[in-house]
Design an enzyme around this catalytic site. Structure first.
Site, PDB file in Angstrom:
ATOM      1  N   ASP A   8       0.920  -1.039  -0.074  1.00  0.00           N
ATOM      2  CA  ASP A   8      -0.178  -0.076  -0.044  1.00  0.00           C
ATOM      3  C   ASP A   8       0.678   1.400   0.029  1.00  0.00           C
ATOM      4  O   ASP A   8       1.719   1.179   0.749  1.00  0.00           O
ATOM      5  CB  ASP A   8      -1.024  -0.074   1.160  1.00  0.00           C
ATOM      6  CG  ASP A   8      -2.023  -1.060   1.202  1.00  0.00           C
ATOM      7  OD1 ASP A   8      -2.144  -1.653   0.237  1.00  0.00           O
ATOM      8  OD2 ASP A   8      -2.798  -1.247   2.329  1.00  0.00           O
ATOM      9  N   ASP A 129     -15.352  -3.032  -1.913  1.00  0.00           N
ATOM     10  CA  ASP A 129     -14.819  -2.573  -0.311  1.00  0.00           C
ATOM     11  C   ASP A 129     -16.241  -2.357   0.473  1.00  0.00           C
ATOM     12  O   ASP A 129     -16.988  -1.502   0.136  1.00  0.00           O
ATOM     13  CB  ASP A 129     -14.194  -1.583  -0.074  1.00  0.00           C
ATOM     14  CG  ASP A 129     -12.695  -1.428  -1.118  1.00  0.00           C
ATOM     15  OD1 ASP A 129     -12.354  -2.604  -1.378  1.00  0.00           O
ATOM     16  OD2 ASP A 129     -12.411  -0.504  -1.631  1.00  0.00           O
TER      17      ASP A 129
END
Length: 239
Positions: A8, A129
């Site tokens: 990330d 998500d």
């Protein structure tokens, strides 16, 4: 089942967040390309990259470290975060990315997802998500009334390579993945489903694998913290 080590990216560094909160950031490596090489050297088959700044900005922000990873690492990589138009999709694929992940636009502009999947078959994934079963967008900052399963089903038969399902409440918290919800989604669609969020032990990976319907798992913090040994995990999933 494929294990996707996660990198990330925030402000050029490899980081992890807790519950997607940009204010709860831990920097694990200030050289993301070196981190990618380490994962590749351990034997991983794929990398999962996220441009966190890009997810909030709506356009690529961490292009330089992504390009450095692509140049330094021989394994295929998928990238999400700030990819919201055909020009950006094409640009990333031309730079050597194996797969783009479309998240926010899957809700806000589903026709773009269909167009991209048709234009670039096998190279477009959808990132769903969810918080309590409902899709969240724009770096998880906005919650919608769209149910994950309904949105996933709407992309059947358009050539989507995979659905990456993240339970936001599990992400970065080292509390284990939501195996039941992920497996339920995988059984509801024919598109391969990759689990993300909370994968923090070999037992978690075993649990996901034992469903026999989940095609992959993404793990980040557990690999950086040493809770999961990557070499051991890869062996477990190939046995």
């Amino acid at each position: 089942m494929i294990l996707y080590p996660a990198i990330d990216l925030k402000d050029g560094n490899a980081v992890r967040l807790v519950h997607g909160d940009m204010d709860q950031t831990t920097v694990f490596n200030d050289d993301p390309a070196a981190q990618a090489r380490a994962f590749a050297d351990a034997g991983c088959d794929w990398l999962h990259l996220v441009d966190l700044n890009g997810a909030f900005a709506g356009e690529p922000v961490n292009a330089a470290p992504v390009e450095a990873i692509l140049a330094a690492c021989p394994v295929p990589a998928q990238l999400g975060g700030g990819i919201r138009d055909m020009a950006t999709i094409e640009r990333w694929l031309d730079k050597g990315l194996a797969r783009v992940i479309l998240g926010t636009v899957a809700v806000e502009n589903p026709d773009l997802v269909r167009e991209a999947a048709k234009t670039f078959p096998g190279q477009v994934a959808v990132g769903l998500d969810a918080r309590n079963g409902k899709v969240a967008t724009r770096g998880w900052a906005e919650e919608t009334d769209v149910m994950v399963t309904d949105l996933a089903k709407s992309f059947e038969d358009v050539g989507i390579a995979a659905i990456i399902y993240t339970d936001i409440l599990r992400d970065g918290a080292m509390k284990g993945p939501n195996i039941d919800a992920t497996a339920a989604l995988a059984r509801a669609v024919t598109i391969p489903v990759i689990a993300s969020g909370g994968v923090s032990s070999l037992d978690d990976l075993t649990g996901l694998k034992d469903t026999r319907v989940i095609s992959g798992a993404i793990s980040g913090r557990a690999l950086y913290d040493g809770a999961i040994d990557l070499t051991e995990a890869l062996k477990l999933l190939k046995d």
